[in-house]
Enzyme design. Structure first.
Site, mmCIF file in Angstrom:
data_model
loop_
_atom_site.group_PDB
_atom_site.id
_atom_site.type_symbol
_atom_site.label_atom_id
_atom_site.label_comp_id
_atom_site.label_asym_id
_atom_site.label_seq_id
_atom_site.Cartn_x
_atom_site.Cartn_y
_atom_site.Cartn_z
ATOM 1 N N ILE A 189 0.921 -1.096 0.103
ATOM 2 C CA ILE A 189 -0.057 0.023 -0.007
ATOM 3 C C ILE A 189 0.766 1.268 0.116
ATOM 4 O O ILE A 189 0.669 2.275 -0.534
ATOM 5 C CB ILE A 189 -0.943 0.022 1.241
ATOM 6 N N SER B 70 -7.070 -1.008 10.293
ATOM 7 C CA SER B 70 -7.676 -2.091 9.774
ATOM 8 C C SER B 70 -9.157 -2.505 10.036
ATOM 9 O O SER B 70 -9.639 -2.182 11.097
ATOM 10 C CB SER B 70 -6.930 -3.426 9.906
ATOM 11 N N TYR C 109 -2.625 -9.826 15.636
ATOM 12 C CA TYR C 109 -2.397 -8.769 14.804
ATOM 13 C C TYR C 109 -3.471 -7.722 15.049
ATOM 14 O O TYR C 109 -3.059 -6.310 14.938
ATOM 15 C CB TYR C 109 -2.435 -9.441 13.298
ATOM 16 N N LYS D 172 -3.276 -3.556 16.240
ATOM 17 C CA LYS D 172 -4.076 -2.302 15.574
ATOM 18 C C LYS D 172 -4.989 -1.625 16.596
ATOM 19 O O LYS D 172 -4.827 -0.499 16.541
ATOM 20 C CB LYS D 172 -4.773 -2.877 14.315
ATOM 21 N N ASN E 270 -3.969 -14.163 2.013
ATOM 22 C CA ASN E 270 -5.149 -13.484 1.611
ATOM 23 C C ASN E 270 -5.726 -14.140 0.282
ATOM 24 O O ASN E 270 -4.958 -14.790 -0.518
ATOM 25 C CB ASN E 270 -4.840 -12.161 1.431
ATOM 26 N N ARG F 209 -16.660 -9.983 1.269
ATOM 27 C CA ARG F 209 -15.655 -8.997 1.915
ATOM 28 C C ARG F 209 -15.849 -7.917 0.769
ATOM 29 O O ARG F 209 -15.991 -7.939 -0.307
ATOM 30 C CB ARG F 209 -14.222 -9.539 1.718
HETATM 31 P P1 NAD Z 1 3.463 -4.625 3.377
HETATM 32 O O1 NAD Z 1 4.101 -5.521 4.157
HETATM 33 O O2 NAD Z 1 3.495 -4.771 2.095
HETATM 34 O O3 NAD Z 1 4.315 -3.290 3.944
HETATM 35 C C1 NAD Z 1 4.319 -3.031 5.174
HETATM 36 C C2 NAD Z 1 5.873 -2.476 4.839
HETATM 37 O O4 NAD Z 1 6.458 -2.064 6.412
HETATM 38 C C3 NAD Z 1 7.213 -3.431 4.413
HETATM 39 O O5 NAD Z 1 7.661 -2.943 3.164
HETATM 40 C C4 NAD Z 1 7.946 -3.835 5.565
HETATM 41 O O6 NAD Z 1 9.160 -4.090 5.129
HETATM 42 C C5 NAD Z 1 7.912 -2.632 6.688
HETATM 43 N N1 NAD Z 1 8.014 -2.879 7.895
HETATM 44 C C6 NAD Z 1 7.482 -3.629 8.748
HETATM 45 N N2 NAD Z 1 7.885 -3.448 9.999
HETATM 46 C C7 NAD Z 1 8.925 -2.321 10.064
HETATM 47 C C8 NAD Z 1 9.548 -1.719 11.009
HETATM 48 N N3 NAD Z 1 9.675 -2.148 12.100
HETATM 49 N N4 NAD Z 1 10.403 -0.804 10.488
HETATM 50 C C9 NAD Z 1 10.281 -0.150 9.371
HETATM 51 N N5 NAD Z 1 9.665 -0.918 8.366
HETATM 52 C C10 NAD Z 1 8.806 -1.982 8.773
HETATM 53 O O7 NAD Z 1 1.909 -4.395 4.054
HETATM 54 P P2 NAD Z 1 0.750 -3.372 3.445
HETATM 55 O O8 NAD Z 1 -0.345 -4.462 2.608
HETATM 56 O O9 NAD Z 1 1.272 -2.371 2.354
HETATM 57 O O10 NAD Z 1 0.233 -2.906 4.499
HETATM 58 C C11 NAD Z 1 0.583 -1.555 5.168
HETATM 59 C C12 NAD Z 1 -0.065 -1.276 6.352
HETATM 60 O O11 NAD Z 1 -1.358 -1.521 6.099
HETATM 61 C C13 NAD Z 1 0.312 -2.372 7.642
HETATM 62 O O12 NAD Z 1 0.486 -1.356 8.883
HETATM 63 C C14 NAD Z 1 -0.708 -3.242 7.616
HETATM 64 O O13 NAD Z 1 -1.017 -3.883 8.776
HETATM 65 C C15 NAD Z 1 -2.180 -2.310 7.151
HETATM 66 N N6 NAD Z 1 -3.177 -3.086 6.704
HETATM 67 C C16 NAD Z 1 -3.038 -3.873 5.416
HETATM 68 C C17 NAD Z 1 -4.078 -4.585 4.844
HETATM 69 C C18 NAD Z 1 -3.975 -5.391 3.638
HETATM 70 O O14 NAD Z 1 -4.622 -6.115 3.636
HETATM 71 N N7 NAD Z 1 -2.830 -5.365 3.003
HETATM 72 C C19 NAD Z 1 -5.315 -4.275 5.584
HETATM 73 C C20 NAD Z 1 -5.720 -3.388 6.568
HETATM 74 C C21 NAD Z 1 -4.407 -2.786 7.388
HETATM 75 C C1 UD1 Z 2 -7.821 -11.319 6.688
HETATM 76 C C2 UD1 Z 2 -7.605 -11.203 7.942
HETATM 77 C C3 UD1 Z 2 -7.630 -9.805 8.429
HETATM 78 C C4 UD1 Z 2 -6.692 -8.792 7.877
HETATM 79 C C5 UD1 Z 2 -6.769 -8.850 6.179
HETATM 80 C C6 UD1 Z 2 -5.710 -8.188 5.438
HETATM 81 C C7 UD1 Z 2 -8.030 -13.361 9.017
HETATM 82 C C8 UD1 Z 2 -9.158 -14.153 9.668
HETATM 83 N N1 UD1 Z 2 -8.368 -11.998 8.728
HETATM 84 O O1 UD1 Z 2 -8.933 -10.659 6.162
HETATM 85 O O2 UD1 Z 2 -7.342 -9.567 9.898
HETATM 86 O O3 UD1 Z 2 -7.009 -7.545 8.313
HETATM 87 O O4 UD1 Z 2 -6.665 -10.224 5.895
HETATM 88 O O5 UD1 Z 2 -4.696 -8.705 5.466
HETATM 89 O O6 UD1 Z 2 -7.247 -13.995 8.445
HETATM 90 N N2 UD1 Z 2 -10.220 -17.172 1.335
HETATM 91 C C9 UD1 Z 2 -10.398 -18.370 0.867
HETATM 92 N N3 UD1 Z 2 -9.116 -19.186 0.402
HETATM 93 C C10 UD1 Z 2 -7.939 -18.632 0.749
HETATM 94 C C11 UD1 Z 2 -7.857 -17.275 1.322
HETATM 95 C C12 UD1 Z 2 -9.071 -16.728 1.913
HETATM 96 O O7 UD1 Z 2 -11.508 -18.986 0.739
HETATM 97 O O8 UD1 Z 2 -6.968 -19.051 0.397
HETATM 98 C C13 UD1 Z 2 -11.370 -16.604 2.009
HETATM 99 C C14 UD1 Z 2 -11.604 -16.290 3.262
HETATM 100 O O9 UD1 Z 2 -12.290 -17.238 3.955
HETATM 101 C C15 UD1 Z 2 -12.467 -15.025 3.185
HETATM 102 C C16 UD1 Z 2 -12.318 -14.096 1.825
HETATM 103 O O10 UD1 Z 2 -11.595 -15.196 1.244
HETATM 104 O O11 UD1 Z 2 -13.972 -15.301 3.047
HETATM 105 C C17 UD1 Z 2 -11.023 -13.239 2.184
HETATM 106 O O12 UD1 Z 2 -9.814 -13.563 2.938
HETATM 107 P P1 UD1 Z 2 -8.711 -12.815 3.084
HETATM 108 O O13 UD1 Z 2 -8.219 -12.264 1.803
HETATM 109 O O14 UD1 Z 2 -7.739 -13.622 3.952
HETATM 110 O O15 UD1 Z 2 -9.035 -11.638 3.992
HETATM 111 P P2 UD1 Z 2 -10.018 -11.226 5.274
HETATM 112 O O16 UD1 Z 2 -10.194 -12.819 5.727
HETATM 113 O O17 UD1 Z 2 -11.281 -10.516 5.126
#
Ligand code: NAD
Ligand code: UD1
Length: 336
Positions: free
Chosen positions: A12, A124, A148, A152, A198, A230
């Protein structure tokens, strides 16, 4: 004046950096590369024609963070850095609490010492826990079901208390729903380490032939086709939400939680079928038991973001999946 982007080489973060560079912002990225690679920086340059300042450092390293603020004129921070694998957080809770919570406290302390009190934080939808009905809105009670999610929630609570203690803080706490997609160039995208947890990275690795078949976790949920629903949101829409939040910080006093989602729900099978149609690839799958901790339906009430930030998600599911597939098919092994 520069913007500090922690975790800016991640999924992101890198997309947000591209949007900010388009507005000619001066960017300093701090990332310890725990889940990303410096190759992202070349791709960002290819897309934007611009460079950023990259500092390889850990947000837990107080001295390194102080050095960042001493050598750069930072006026706001977008804080993405964190560990995010839900399963791993249950087996390594101390690493998660240390990295995410202690790391955020260190960052906030250093920001305060330097009088930088403008923050956009990556929260999140996981903070809504298991018991709220969708659409989820920001007034609902929060809880967490895994370490996790706890990190948050703890960081959110720290931010609320911090903003209450000192009205100079302006904090947007962005609660993301399910970010997917990739930049339309196909040059940057999601590149998880190991087997993806995911759905979208898993489906795209099946489509590209890296994984044999998808497990659909449960087909007996109370949803139209029985599979989990979702709120998938395009990562570029999400990135633009950060740009809007940064612009709005000047009007925010305190800490404001804001959902970033589309407000629409999509099932696992709808994702699989749309991916199949768009990529032209077969996506073999089988129905597996429900995954522990999953709930049937999660989608956002996105009206706060709409009203406060004047933001709404623009990209539809077909665009999200076409962009995911372009990234995955052009980069079958990620950035390597
Ligand atoms: P990502 O892992 O691709 O990016 C996170 C970055 O942070 C990575 O480049 C990692 O190297 C860096 N990092 C981790 N710990 C660190 C530290 N201690 N010091 C410096 N750098 C560090 O993940 P993302 O999907 O881009 O997510 C970004 C943020 O959004 C995270 O905080 C994540 O929890 C939050 N978030 C992500 C999702 C998702 O589904 N991707 C959903 C909700 C919230
Ligand atoms: C998951 C995390 C959530 C986190 C988010 C982003 C869990 C329980 N929740 O959310 O805390 O903020 O990722 O990182 O892990 N699915 C399948 N097969 C797969 C993977 C997923 O059927 O191999 C289904 C899941 O059951 C769900 C949907 O796909 O219904 C989305 O899953 P996922 O991408 O993991 O996201 P969340 O579960 O919403």
């Amino acid at each position: 004046m520069s913007l500090l982007i922690t975790g800016g080489t991640g999924f992101i973060g890198s997309h947000t950096v591209v949007e900010l560079l388009a507005l000619d912002k001066d960017i300093v990225i701090v990332d310890n590369l725990a889940n990303s690679s410096t190759l992202v920086l070349d791709r960002i340059k290819q897309i934007t024609g611009k460079t950023v300042t990259f500092i390889e450092a850990d947000i837990c390293d107080r001295q390194a963070m102080q050095q960042v603020f001493l050598t750069h004129d930072i006026d706001a921070v977008v804080h993405f850095a964190g560990l995010k694998a839900v399963g791993e957080s249950s087996t390594m809770p101390l690493s998660y609490y240390h990295n995410n919570v202690a790391g955020s406290i260190t960052l906030l302390q250093v920001m305060a010492e330097h009088g930088v009190k403008n923050l956009v934080f990556s929260s999140s939808a996981t903070v809504y826990g298991e018991n709220n009905p969708s659409p989820l809105d920001e007034t609902m009670p929060t809880s967490a079901t895994n370490p996790y999610g706890q990190t948050k929630l703890m960081i959110e609570n720290i931010l609320f208390d911090l903003a209450k203690s000192d009205e100079q803080w302006s904090i947007a706490c962005l609660r993301y729903f399910n970010p997917i997609g990739a930049h339309e160039s196909g040059l940057i995208g999601e590149n998880p380490n190991g087997i993806p947890n995911n759905l979208l990275p898993y489906v795209s690795q099946v489509a590209v032939g890296r994984l044999a078949q998808l497990q659909v976790f449960g087909d007996d949920y109370p949803t139209p086709d029985g599979t989990g629903v979702r709120d998938y949101i395009h990562v570029v829409d999400l990135a633009q939400g950060h740009v809007k939040a940064l612009e709005k910080l000047k009007d925010i006093s305190g800490c404001v939680p804001i959902n970033l989602g589309t407000g629409n729900g999509t099932s696992v099978l709808e994702i699989v079928n749309t991916f199949k149609d768009i990529s032209g690839q077969d996506i073999p799958y089988h129905i597996a038991p429900r995954r522990a901790g999953d709930i049937a339906t999660v989608y956002a009430d996105a009206s706060v973001a709409n009203n406060l930030l004047n933001w709404h998600a623009e990209r539809d599911l077909a665009t999200m999946i076409a962009d995911t597939w372009r990234w995955q098919s052009q980069n079958p092994n990620g950035f390597e």
